[in-house]
Design an enzyme around this catalytic site. Structure first.
Site, PDB file in Angstrom:
ATOM      1  N   GLU A 133       0.889  -1.185  -0.250  1.00  0.00           N
ATOM      2  CA  GLU A 133       0.082  -0.079   0.207  1.00  0.00           C
ATOM      3  C   GLU A 133       0.837   1.151   0.075  1.00  0.00           C
ATOM      4  OE1 GLU A 133      -0.947   0.130   4.796  1.00  0.00           O
ATOM      5  OE2 GLU A 133      -2.114  -1.200   3.456  1.00  0.00           O
TER       6      GLU A 133
ATOM      7  N   TYR B 119       6.013   1.508  -8.475  1.00  0.00           N
ATOM      8  CA  TYR B 119       4.980   0.614  -8.213  1.00  0.00           C
ATOM      9  C   TYR B 119       4.701  -0.129  -9.666  1.00  0.00           C
ATOM     10  CZ  TYR B 119       5.956   1.406  -3.260  1.00  0.00           C
ATOM     11  OH  TYR B 119       6.500   1.695  -2.113  1.00  0.00           O
TER      12      TYR B 119
END
Length: 147
Positions: A106, A118
């Site tokens: 997260e 990411y």
């Protein structure tokens, strides 16, 4: 000068804490939280050294058949040099080597640099947690399927 990744040690905690508190988009881990991570049997925690100094760190919980990135940060003055990419690549290769099927993580919705990193590795958005971080920002939930 070439960066190197090695397992974190208790004597690294102060350097980890100093990096952590300088980023507004991190959860704000305490020294005690870093120590618990180093002691946790399912945790894999590394530091990135450059020029003999700790310039970044990353943590992973290994929960077969999956893993969860618990933290990843680079010293602000070392940002933009590919060190986060090196750390994340190290974690992904470790997971592949152990035959894990998925990695989740997260990141703060405000942390565009991390989200780009990411996405660049193929992580996809799978959810959101409203007002998760200390600054009130949402957490973007992401995962990566490993072949």
């Amino acid at each position: 000068m070439k960066p190197s990744v090695r397992p974190a040690r208790p004597q690294d905690i102060e350097a980890l804490f100093e990096i952590e508190k300088r980023w507004p988009t991190t959860p704000g881990w305490s020294r005690e939280q870093f120590q618990r991570e180093l002691d946790f049997e399912r945790s894999y925690f590394v530091v990135l050294e450059l020029g003999g100094l700790v310039r970044g760190y990353a943590g992973l919980w290994i929960l077969p058949p999956e893993a969860q990135v618990t933290t990843l940060a680079v010293a602000p003055e070392a940002a933009g040099q590919g060190l986060g990419r090196l750390l994340l690549g190290h974690l992904i290769e470790l997971c592949r080597g152990r035959g894990l099927k998925k990695i989740s993580l997260e990141a703060s919705a405000k942390n565009e640099r991390a989200l780009r990193l990411y996405r660049g590795f193929g992580f996809r958005v799978v959810g959101r947690r409203a007002k998760f971080y200390n600054d009130g920002s949402d957490a973007i939930l992401m995962d990566l399927a490993l072949p």
